[in-house]
Design a protein around this motif. Sequence first.
Motif, short mmCIF file in Angstrom:
data_model
loop_
_atom_site.label_atom_id
_atom_site.label_comp_id
_atom_site.label_asym_id
_atom_site.label_seq_id
_atom_site.Cartn_x
_atom_site.Cartn_y
_atom_site.Cartn_z
N VAL A 1 0.85 -1.18 0.00
CA VAL A 1 0.00 0.00 0.00
C VAL A 1 0.90 1.23 0.00
O VAL A 1 1.66 1.47 0.93
N VAL A 2 0.80 2.02 -1.07
CA VAL A 2 1.58 3.25 -1.18
C VAL A 2 0.84 4.38 -0.46
O VAL A 2 1.45 5.18 0.24
N ARG A 3 -0.48 4.44 -0.65
CA ARG A 3 -1.30 5.48 -0.01
C ARG A 3 -2.58 4.84 0.49
O ARG A 3 -3.30 4.21 -0.28
N PRO A 4 -2.90 4.98 1.79
CA PRO A 4 -4.15 4.39 2.30
C PRO A 4 -5.37 5.18 1.83
O PRO A 4 -5.26 6.36 1.45
N GLU A 5 -6.53 4.54 1.89
CA GLU A 5 -7.77 5.21 1.53
C GLU A 5 -8.17 6.17 2.64
O GLU A 5 -8.07 5.84 3.82
#
Length: 174
Positions: free
Chosen positions: A122-126
């Motif tokens: 995961v590079v950027r979480p939601e």
Amino acid sequence: MKRRPALAGLTMMLVAALAACGGGTDKAASSHGGKADSAYAGQHQDRQDRDDKVSGVRDAVRHTTRKTAKGTRPHYVKKCETETRKVKHTQRKKGRTRTWYTTDRYRDCDKVRKGTETYTRVVRPERWCVRLDDLNGKKAKDDVWFRVAPAVYSKVNGADDRTRVTFEPISKGC
């Protein structure tokens, strides 16, 4: 022997004075079943420091999707071999020492690298965010972003623009 009652009385007065200065019961300990766990107490204190609910005029909402990437890492497997070792046995009987050797078998296991494996990182979480104006009724506090739960986001997103909303944020900033 006469010192013990005096020492006990002095200890009792010190405990009473400290309890009076403390300001009551430990809220973290009483709400956590009497256990004053340091991690829980710190978390509880952080929650008390910030205002649980915020209110303001709905300005904007933002939903950023989760961004993932494929990555590779080494793949390790367990490799075991049967090894042997020589074991020395000694027995003493009637002043004589008898020595003999046996072979003992055991398993020696190691993790060894065998190729690579692909995984998703995961590079950027939601995130779900809401921007408020006139934060907590203060006209000077405008354009403040808050991270919120998805349910709160959908409720605020369904409200009209410039409507006063109240919710409990997860964190400040987006």
